[in-house]
Design an enzyme around this catalytic site. Structure first.
Site, mmCIF file in Angstrom:
data_model
loop_
_atom_site.group_PDB
_atom_site.id
_atom_site.type_symbol
_atom_site.label_atom_id
_atom_site.label_comp_id
_atom_site.label_asym_id
_atom_site.label_seq_id
_atom_site.Cartn_x
_atom_site.Cartn_y
_atom_site.Cartn_z
ATOM 1 N N ASP A 137 2.928 -4.494 8.058
ATOM 2 C CA ASP A 137 1.710 -3.699 7.954
ATOM 3 C C ASP A 137 0.526 -4.665 8.026
ATOM 4 O O ASP A 137 0.239 -5.392 7.076
ATOM 5 C CB ASP A 137 1.748 -2.939 6.616
ATOM 6 C CG ASP A 137 0.407 -2.348 6.223
ATOM 7 O OD1 ASP A 137 -0.573 -2.508 6.974
ATOM 8 O OD2 ASP A 137 0.345 -1.724 5.151
ATOM 9 N N LYS A 178 -10.712 -0.947 10.153
ATOM 10 C CA LYS A 178 -10.884 -2.124 9.296
ATOM 11 C C LYS A 178 -11.315 -3.343 10.109
ATOM 12 O O LYS A 178 -11.483 -4.421 9.575
ATOM 13 C CB LYS A 178 -9.593 -2.398 8.534
ATOM 14 C CG LYS A 178 -9.305 -1.295 7.520
ATOM 15 C CD LYS A 178 -8.225 -1.617 6.545
ATOM 16 C CE LYS A 178 -8.067 -0.435 5.605
ATOM 17 N NZ LYS A 178 -6.850 -0.521 4.804
ATOM 18 N N CYS A 191 -4.693 2.282 -3.759
ATOM 19 C CA CYS A 191 -3.481 2.795 -3.097
ATOM 20 C C CYS A 191 -2.301 1.850 -3.283
ATOM 21 O O CYS A 191 -1.450 1.709 -2.397
ATOM 22 C CB CYS A 191 -3.703 3.033 -1.598
ATOM 23 S SG CYS A 191 -4.899 4.305 -1.254
ATOM 24 N N HIS A 233 0.875 -1.173 0.000
ATOM 25 C CA HIS A 233 0.000 0.000 0.000
ATOM 26 C C HIS A 233 0.918 1.230 0.000
ATOM 27 O O HIS A 233 2.012 1.194 0.568
ATOM 28 C CB HIS A 233 -0.823 -0.053 1.287
ATOM 29 C CG HIS A 233 -1.910 0.955 1.428
ATOM 30 N ND1 HIS A 233 -1.658 2.273 1.732
ATOM 31 C CD2 HIS A 233 -3.251 0.838 1.337
ATOM 32 C CE1 HIS A 233 -2.820 2.918 1.816
ATOM 33 N NE2 HIS A 233 -3.799 2.073 1.578
ATOM 34 N N GLN A 273 -4.584 -4.883 6.697
ATOM 35 C CA GLN A 273 -5.570 -5.699 5.982
ATOM 36 C C GLN A 273 -5.775 -7.055 6.645
ATOM 37 O O GLN A 273 -6.797 -7.694 6.444
ATOM 38 C CB GLN A 273 -5.102 -5.897 4.536
ATOM 39 C CG GLN A 273 -6.184 -6.294 3.564
ATOM 40 C CD GLN A 273 -7.329 -5.318 3.529
ATOM 41 O OE1 GLN A 273 -8.483 -5.714 3.657
ATOM 42 N NE2 GLN A 273 -7.046 -4.034 3.386
HETATM 43 C C1 LIG Z 1 -5.876 0.312 4.707
HETATM 44 C C2 LIG Z 1 -4.469 -0.059 4.579
HETATM 45 C C3 LIG Z 1 -3.458 0.836 4.936
HETATM 46 C C4 LIG Z 1 -3.721 2.245 5.397
HETATM 47 O O1 LIG Z 1 -4.447 2.260 6.580
HETATM 48 P P1 LIG Z 1 -4.994 3.662 7.152
HETATM 49 O O2 LIG Z 1 -6.033 3.231 8.116
HETATM 50 O O3 LIG Z 1 -5.554 4.411 5.976
HETATM 51 O O4 LIG Z 1 -3.857 4.366 7.782
HETATM 52 C C5 LIG Z 1 -2.160 0.404 4.824
HETATM 53 N N1 LIG Z 1 -1.869 -0.831 4.392
HETATM 54 C C6 LIG Z 1 -2.809 -1.717 4.044
HETATM 55 C C7 LIG Z 1 -2.401 -3.087 3.604
HETATM 56 C C8 LIG Z 1 -4.146 -1.366 4.122
HETATM 57 O O5 LIG Z 1 -5.080 -2.242 3.772
#
Ligand SMILES: *Cc1c(COP(=O)(O)O)cnc(C)c1O
Length: 412
Positions: free
Chosen positions: A206, A232, A370, A129, A209
């Site tokens: 990260d 999320k 993104c 992302h 997701q």
């Molecule tokens: C949604 C997402 C982000 C960004 O998260 P924010 O809540 O917008 O800061 C980063 N990485 C992944 C894999 C995502 O799905």
């Protein structure tokens, strides 16, 4: 496949009643919400927690002697404890509240400004992302460190052979998502972390997701940093966490200066507060932090095994049904993936499909999600992305498939 018995066994209809938004109509049709990879919907208990805080015990925390402040502080710190327990994090001070994943990654990247040297190498995966790419590019510009890309294959899987080739004693940091938001691939992060540690590199995962689909055990995983966003995971927007190993968090300088993050301030010198407060300058997002804890309780009551099992059935069913549509191509076909389906239909722009689906009450995402480098890899402008949560149904997948067929007729 007998879809009825499966959905009843999970009792998705009962679960759906927890989410007030799921009973509304959009453009005259019952809402079919399939944009869960962008944000999840919120159960009533989470909405109630926000109202309860502002109605009954709103106060600033950590400083007041009065009762309201004490109640608010207790609730906020209890939420931190729930998060610690949920992720099996060893120490409470390793749980930093942030505004979300993007904020958490920027915090870490900023912290490495003084640690990195010219010529040091960082490895980013091709599946990231933008929020796990851009902060590191900014860091490289400032420090002279070099960003290397861990490539992916046609299925949307990372190339672990090439990973070994990229790793060296120059590698200082590796950052990879746990699950790709654009393709749904579940990355082999255990192996990625272990190999990075062998050359002395730190790893940031990260988890934005991943955390709505699985429950990571952060002590077993052994990542140096792990991030997620509450919104999320059925929680509110504007709050998330950074997990960091205590050793790293002690080493990194504070990200922002202000109240709450200090021990003592004089004009000659300021000393910083202990972890986790060192990274939590200013009045935090109290209500949303508390509601994040409530969202975790909610998800754990349903249970992550049940969630994963049901979502896998949705994924399997939707994949099968979508592939029956002639000219439809799915991007991201790893055997290890979660309930995200990115697709295009031959000669039709994803945006046009998304627009027609919206007219029929169906919310999907269209565009690059993104993650422009992934779209460049496939040489496409974007995809239509349908992402499923545990409150979606097999019937909704049927509705989606019929609507896509209709859109296809209209657009060709
Ligand atoms: C949604 C997402 C982000 C960004 O998260 P924010 O809540 O917008 O800061 C980063 N990485 C992944 C894999 C995502 O799905």
């Amino acid at each position: 496949m007998n879809t009825n018995s499966k959905s009843i066994a999970f009792d998705v209809e009962k679960i759906r009643k927890d989410f007030p938004i799921l009973s509304r109509k959009v453009n005259g049709y019952p809402l079919v919400y399939l944009d869960n990879a962008a944000t999840s919907q919120k159960p009533q208990v989470v909405i109630d927690a926000l109202v309860d805080y502002y109605s009954n015990y709103n106060a600033n925390i950590h400083r007041g002697v009065h009762s309201l402040s004490q109640e608010a502080t207790d609730a906020y710190e209890q939420a931190r404890e729930k998060i610690r327990a949920h992720f099996n994090i060893k120490k409470t001070r390793e749980v930093i509240f942030t505004a979300g994943t993007t904020h958490a990654i920027n915090l870490v990247a900023s912290g490495f400004r003084k640690i990195l040297q010219k010529g040091d190498e960082l490895i980013v995966s091709a599946l990231e992302h933008h929020s796990n790419i851009v902060p590191w590019q900014m860091l490289c510009e400032e420090t002279g460190a070099v960003l290397k890309v861990l490539p992916m294959n046609e299925q949307g899987e990372l190339d672990l052979v090439e990973y070994i080739n990229l790793l060296s004693n120059k590698t200082k940091l590796v950052f990879v998502n746990h699950i790709s938001n654009a393709l749904g691939t579940i990355n082999p992060i255990e192996e990625i972390i272990e190999k990075a540690h062998k050359v002395g590199a730190a790893v940031l995962i990260d988890g934005a997701q991943a955390c709505s689909h699985i429950k990571p055990d952060l002590q077993t995983l052994n990542a140096d940093f792990y991030t997620c966003s509450a919104h999320k995971m059925c929680g509110p927007t504007g709050v998330g966490i950074l997990y960091g190993k205590e050793g790293w968090l002690a080493k990194l300088p504070p990200y922002q200066g202000g109240g709450e993050m200090i021990k003592e301030v004089t004009f000659e010198k300021t000393t910083y507060a202990e972890l986790p407060h060192k990274f939590e300058a200013g009045t935090p997002n109290i209500a949303d932090g508390i509601a994040f804890g409530v969202a975790l309780d909610y998800l754990n009551t349903i249970g992550f095994d049940a969630i994963a099992n049901y979502e896998n059935q949705l994924l399997e069913y939707a994949t099968e049904k979508l592939l029956e549509i002639e000219g439809l191509k799915i991007y991201g076909t790893s055997a290890h993936k979660t309930s995200v389906i990115s697709f295009n239909i031959k000669n039709i722009h994803p945006y046009d499909i998304g627009t027609i689906l919206d007219k029929l009450g169906i919310a999907v995402r269209t565009g690059h999600h993104c993650a422009q480098p992934i779209m460049d890899f496939y040489n496409i402008p974007g995809t239509v992305r349908a992402s499923f949560a545990f409150y979606n149904t097999f019937h909704e997948i049927d509705v989606l498939v019929e609507a896509i067929k209709k859109a296809k007729v209209m657009l060709t």
